[in-house]
Design a protein around this motif. Structure first.
Motif, PDB file in Angstrom:
ATOM      1  N   GLN A  51      -7.703  14.975  28.176  1.00 44.35           N
ATOM      2  CA  GLN A  51      -8.772  15.117  29.164  1.00 44.35           C
ATOM      3  C   GLN A  51     -10.140  15.118  28.489  1.00 44.35           C
ATOM      4  N   GLN A  52     -10.216  15.759  27.319  1.00 42.30           N
ATOM      5  CA  GLN A  52     -11.480  15.768  26.596  1.00 42.30           C
ATOM      6  C   GLN A  52     -11.846  14.349  26.135  1.00 42.30           C
ATOM      7  N   GLN A  53     -10.816  13.620  25.706  1.00 42.36           N
ATOM      8  CA  GLN A  53     -11.060  12.238  25.309  1.00 42.36           C
ATOM      9  C   GLN A  53     -11.545  11.404  26.498  1.00 42.36           C
ATOM     10  N   PHE A  54     -10.857  11.607  27.645  1.00 41.30           N
ATOM     11  CA  PHE A  54     -11.284  10.891  28.856  1.00 41.30           C
ATOM     12  C   PHE A  54     -12.715  11.261  29.238  1.00 41.30           C
ATOM     13  N   LYS A  55     -13.028  12.561  29.121  1.00 41.87           N
ATOM     14  CA  LYS A  55     -14.361  13.046  29.473  1.00 41.87           C
ATOM     15  C   LYS A  55     -15.420  12.438  28.564  1.00 41.87           C
ATOM     16  N   ASN A  56     -15.109  12.392  27.261  1.00 35.63           N
ATOM     17  CA  ASN A  56     -16.074  11.825  26.311  1.00 35.63           C
ATOM     18  C   ASN A  56     -16.284  10.332  26.573  1.00 35.63           C
ATOM     19  N   GLU A  57     -15.173   9.625  26.831  1.00 33.86           N
ATOM     20  CA  GLU A  57     -15.294   8.193  27.103  1.00 33.86           C
ATOM     21  C   GLU A  57     -16.104   7.933  28.378  1.00 33.86           C
ATOM     22  N   ARG A  58     -15.841   8.779  29.419  1.00 32.77           N
ATOM     23  CA  ARG A  58     -16.580   8.612  30.683  1.00 32.77           C
ATOM     24  C   ARG A  58     -18.060   8.904  30.491  1.00 32.77           C
ATOM     25  N   THR A  59     -18.345   9.912  29.683  1.00 33.66           N
ATOM     26  CA  THR A  59     -19.742  10.259  29.416  1.00 33.66           C
ATOM     27  C   THR A  59     -20.451   9.111  28.712  1.00 33.66           C
ATOM     28  N   LEU A  60     -19.792   8.520  27.699  1.00 28.67           N
ATOM     29  CA  LEU A  60     -20.379   7.388  27.001  1.00 28.67           C
ATOM     30  C   LEU A  60     -20.607   6.216  27.941  1.00 28.67           C
ATOM     31  N   SER A  61     -19.639   6.015  28.846  1.00 32.89           N
ATOM     32  CA  SER A  61     -19.791   4.915  29.825  1.00 32.89           C
ATOM     33  C   SER A  61     -20.999   5.159  30.733  1.00 32.89           C
TER      34      SER A  61
ATOM     35  N   PRO B  98     -25.544  13.179  38.945  1.00 31.43           N
ATOM     36  CA  PRO B  98     -24.724  14.407  39.055  1.00 31.43           C
ATOM     37  C   PRO B  98     -23.427  14.224  38.256  1.00 31.43           C
ATOM     38  N   TYR B  99     -23.194  15.157  37.364  1.00 28.77           N
ATOM     39  CA  TYR B  99     -22.101  14.965  36.393  1.00 28.77           C
ATOM     40  C   TYR B  99     -20.731  15.259  36.980  1.00 28.77           C
ATOM     41  N   ASN B 100     -20.579  16.274  37.806  1.00 31.30           N
ATOM     42  CA  ASN B 100     -19.263  16.650  38.311  1.00 31.30           C
ATOM     43  C   ASN B 100     -18.713  15.640  39.297  1.00 31.30           C
ATOM     44  N   VAL B 101     -19.538  15.012  40.055  1.00 30.97           N
ATOM     45  CA  VAL B 101     -19.067  14.036  41.036  1.00 30.97           C
ATOM     46  C   VAL B 101     -18.491  12.812  40.334  1.00 30.97           C
ATOM     47  N   GLN B 102     -19.155  12.366  39.294  1.00 30.64           N
ATOM     48  CA  GLN B 102     -18.692  11.190  38.570  1.00 30.64           C
ATOM     49  C   GLN B 102     -17.415  11.477  37.795  1.00 30.64           C
ATOM     50  N   LEU B 103     -17.307  12.671  37.241  1.00 31.89           N
ATOM     51  CA  LEU B 103     -16.152  13.004  36.411  1.00 31.89           C
ATOM     52  C   LEU B 103     -14.907  13.257  37.234  1.00 31.89           C
ATOM     53  N   GLN B 104     -15.067  13.777  38.440  1.00 33.45           N
ATOM     54  CA  GLN B 104     -13.901  14.122  39.253  1.00 33.45           C
ATOM     55  C   GLN B 104     -13.058  12.895  39.549  1.00 33.45           C
ATOM     56  N   SER B 105     -13.723  11.809  39.892  1.00 39.81           N
ATOM     57  CA  SER B 105     -12.952  10.593  40.167  1.00 39.81           C
ATOM     58  C   SER B 105     -12.234  10.092  38.926  1.00 39.81           C
ATOM     59  N   PHE B 106     -12.887  10.377  37.775  1.00 45.17           N
ATOM     60  CA  PHE B 106     -12.254   9.927  36.528  1.00 45.17           C
ATOM     61  C   PHE B 106     -10.993  10.741  36.223  1.00 45.17           C
ATOM     62  N   ILE B 107     -11.059  12.063  36.418  1.00 41.59           N
ATOM     63  CA  ILE B 107      -9.898  12.917  36.139  1.00 41.59           C
ATOM     64  C   ILE B 107      -8.744  12.574  37.060  1.00 41.59           C
ATOM     65  N   ASN B 108      -9.082  12.263  38.295  1.00 42.92           N
ATOM     66  CA  ASN B 108      -8.020  11.912  39.236  1.00 42.92           C
ATOM     67  C   ASN B 108      -7.297  10.647  38.781  1.00 42.92           C
ATOM     68  N   SER B 109      -8.039   9.772  38.085  1.00 40.32           N
ATOM     69  CA  SER B 109      -7.410   8.533  37.620  1.00 40.32           C
ATOM     70  C   SER B 109      -6.374   8.791  36.534  1.00 40.32           C
ATOM     71  N   GLY B 110      -6.397   9.982  35.849  1.00 42.36           N
ATOM     72  CA  GLY B 110      -5.434  10.280  34.774  1.00 42.36           C
ATOM     73  C   GLY B 110      -4.272  11.123  35.224  1.00 42.36           C
ATOM     74  N   SER B 111      -4.019  11.222  36.522  1.00 37.51           N
ATOM     75  CA  SER B 111      -2.940  12.088  37.013  1.00 37.51           C
ATOM     76  C   SER B 111      -1.570  11.590  36.567  1.00 37.51           C
ATOM     77  N   SER B 112      -1.399  10.280  36.407  1.00 38.43           N
ATOM     78  CA  SER B 112      -0.102   9.754  35.970  1.00 38.43           C
ATOM     79  C   SER B 112       0.241  10.237  34.560  1.00 38.43           C
ATOM     80  N   PHE B 113      -0.774  10.361  33.693  1.00 37.77           N
ATOM     81  CA  PHE B 113      -0.529  10.861  32.345  1.00 37.77           C
ATOM     82  C   PHE B 113      -0.065  12.315  32.377  1.00 37.77           C
ATOM     83  N   VAL B 114      -0.694  13.135  33.239  1.00 36.69           N
ATOM     84  CA  VAL B 114      -0.289  14.539  33.362  1.00 36.69           C
ATOM     85  C   VAL B 114       1.163  14.626  33.819  1.00 36.69           C
TER      86      VAL B 114
END
Length: 585
Positions: free
Chosen positions: A31-41, A153-169
């Motif tokens: 998740q941290q990796q996903f968060k960092n990648e999303r932030t860079l994007s 707004p940071y939380n709105v953009q990240l939430q959609s990203f985290i939802n995209s990684g649910s299959s990995f969880v």
């Protein structure tokens, strides 16, 4: 009472916790990796938007100091939730699409602005002081004298990203469940073998007979358990054998006529038989049942001194003690672990027997020596005064010669018997001194010169002046005299007789004595040191001698703690190899 957790449960819990922590760690890391990648994007997107704003301002020649409101024309090209701000190099806000710039404070100290001053661009995630919303701020510095800052707004953009990684969880959770099932399977197998081993242990402890059909699980743990049981059976068998040997040893100690006591390194009694206590109470002035008290008595002072020596040359020390009209031989033996044994032997009876035997031998020798000496003297006188002109003179003289020869043999026999008895029964009567062997052998050569010349034999000495043996001069003289006389009598005529010290080390001299005569048959070599043993072939009684010469030699060498062996020389003659310690211990 606290219930004991089973081994299986502990394995399952411990591995479940480990696997769970590992799984959570993977999820958090990803998740941290996903968060960092999303932030860079997002930062790259904001940087592109900042460049668009910059080009728009340049292409339309907009003066931000006079007409900042023209910047608002860009709003229709921007996402509705994007906030952008233009800040001059002094930190004053020139334009903000959300707030009134007149009410906004100086922005030069904002983290993203500070980063862009140093690196050209910078970002920061924080909650805005203006609307309490968490933003991702991105600022870029331009040479025209201003910074363009954009924020989303940071939380709105990240939430959609985290939802995209649910299959990995979901995949990680499935991995966790599979691992738990595998741990459960292997713990069941492992705990089964341990349970069987536990049942075996309880059966052994409760002395319950193990059924013949009892077997362990067919796996590695079962094999280890079987090995443990086999080693246990061997241990039990060895214990039974050790107990039997110990019982034999204790019976031997109890039946032994010696007093035996065993002490530990700290001089505590481990075992003492009844004879030891009996003899100890005779030696000590005050009766006791505690063997450890002997270490405080002056009678055993030398033994205590020996125990205190570190390092010591040997592990045994002995001494004779006389008390109350009785004599005891006391010795101590020290083992590698510094435990030790005391032995006390009552030698009163054997010592009396020895003294009686010695006295009887001395008396017999004394009683025989006087008449034999007288007879020898008479015969010498008769032989010297005999008239050769009388009838039958040759025959009578022959009888007289034979009688004289026999008296000489009898004198030598008495002398050799006395010497052997003294070596064996009273060795302490020999005076010990430093003996120079070259001097002794030259003296011996002079004493036997007549016999050597009569037989045309050569006596050769090859011993350095610095060869010195600490021992009995009388016995050392007797050793080499008997060897030389033996060579003269049995080696033949015109031979060489050689004595040589051919080697030495720190503690020992190595001697050889040989003649170039006829030697002896190999079958006789092992017996030539026996008393009265004679070699019949080539060595007859006509040569005389007591038959004890070589026996005296061997006992005298042993007295000096040395050794002697005999062999034939390949070139002919008899060869003796001897060792003599430089110092008697």
């Amino acid at each position: 009472m606290r219930r004991k957790v089973s081994f299986k449960t502990r394995i399952l819990l411990n591995f479940s916790v480990i696997i769970g922590l590992f799984t959570v760690g993977i999820i958090l890391f990803e998740q941290q990796q996903f968060k960092n990648e999303r932030t860079l994007s997002l930062e790259r997107t904001l940087e592109n938007n900042a460049d668009i704003v910059y080009r728009y301002l340049n292409e339309n020649s907009i003066d931000l100091q006079k007409e900042p409101e023209r910047v608002g024309e860009l709003l229709r090209y921007m996402p509705s939730d994007v906030r952008f701000t233009i800040i001059n190099w002094e930190g004053r806000v020139l334009y903000d699409n959300f707030l009134d710039v007149r009410k906004m404070e100086n922005h030069l100290k904002r983290p993203e602005v500070q980063k862009s001053i140093g690196f050209g661009n910078g970002s920061n995630i924080r909650i805005s002081d203006s609307d309490n919303i968490k933003y991702l701020y991105y600022s870029k510095k331009y040479d025209e004298g201003y910074f363009i800052r954009l924020a989303v707004p940071y939380n709105v953009q990240l939430q959609s990203f985290i939802n995209s990684g649910s299959s990995f969880v979901i995949y990680i959770l499935l991995f966790f469940i599979v691992c738990i099932l595998m741990v459960l399977y292997f713990s069941n197998r492992f705990s089964r073998s341990l349970k069987e081993l536990r049942e075996f242990s309880l059966s052994v402890r409760n002395d319950v007979k193990i059924p013949a059909s009892f077997v362990f699980a067919d796996d590695e743990v079962g094999e280890v358990s079987a090995d443990i049981v086999e080693n246990y059976n061997l241990l039990q068998e060895n214990r039974r054998k050790l107990a039997a040997e110990r019982e034999k040893l204790l019976q031997h100690f109890q039946l032994s006529e010696e007093g035996i006591a065993i002490f530990s390194k700290d001089r505590r009694e481990i075992y003492a038989n009844s004879h030891f206590l009996q003899f100890l109470n005779i030696i000590l002035d005050n009766p006791t049942l505690e063997p450890e008290l002997l270490f405080d008595d002056p009678v055993f002072g030398e033994f205590v001194d020996f125990l205190n020596i570190h390092p010591r040359e040997g592990n045994m020390f002995s001494k004779r003690i006389e008390k109350s009209g009785r004599q005891f031989n006391v010795r101590i033996i020290i083992f590698e672990d510094e435990s030790f044994e005391f032995y006390i032997s009552d030698i009163t009876k054997s010592e009396k027997t020895r003294l009686l035997k010695q006295e009887m031998t001395n008396n017999i020798a004394h009683e025989l020596r006087t008449p034999v000496t007288s007879i020898r003297g008479y015969l010498e006188t008769i032989l010297n005064l005999y008239d050769y002109d009388e009838e039958n003179s040759e025959r009578i003289r022959g009888f007289l010669d034979r009688a004289y020869t026999q008296t000489i043999r009898l004198s030598e026999l008495i002398q050799d018997i006395s010497m052997l008895t003294k070596i064996e029964e009273a060795p302490d009567r020999f005076e010990l001194e430093q003996v120079r062997m070259n001097e002794l052998l030259n003296e011996l050569s002079n004493d036997l010169a007549d016999k050597l010349n009569e037989n045309k034999d050569n006596f050769l000495v090859n011993v350095n002046d610095n060869v010195v043996i600490y021992g009995s001069r009388t016995l050392l003289y007797s050793i080499f005299r008997n060897l030389i006389e033996n060579a003269i009598s049995y080696g033949g005529e015109n031979i060489d007789i050689v004595v040589r010290c051919y080697n030495e080390n720190e503690n020992t001299y190595f001697f050889e004595f040989y003649d170039t005569g006829i030697g002896v048959d190999e079958k006789h070599l092992v017996r030539i040191f026996e008393r009265f043993y004679r070699v019949n072939e080539g060595r007859t009684r006509k040569t005389g001698g007591s038959g004890l010469g070589l026996s005296v030699v061997k006992n005298a060498v042993l007295f000096h703690k040395g050794s002697i062996v005999a062999k034939n020389r390949p070139e002919g003659g008899l060869h003796f190899l001897m060792t003599f310690p430089k110092f008697l211990q």
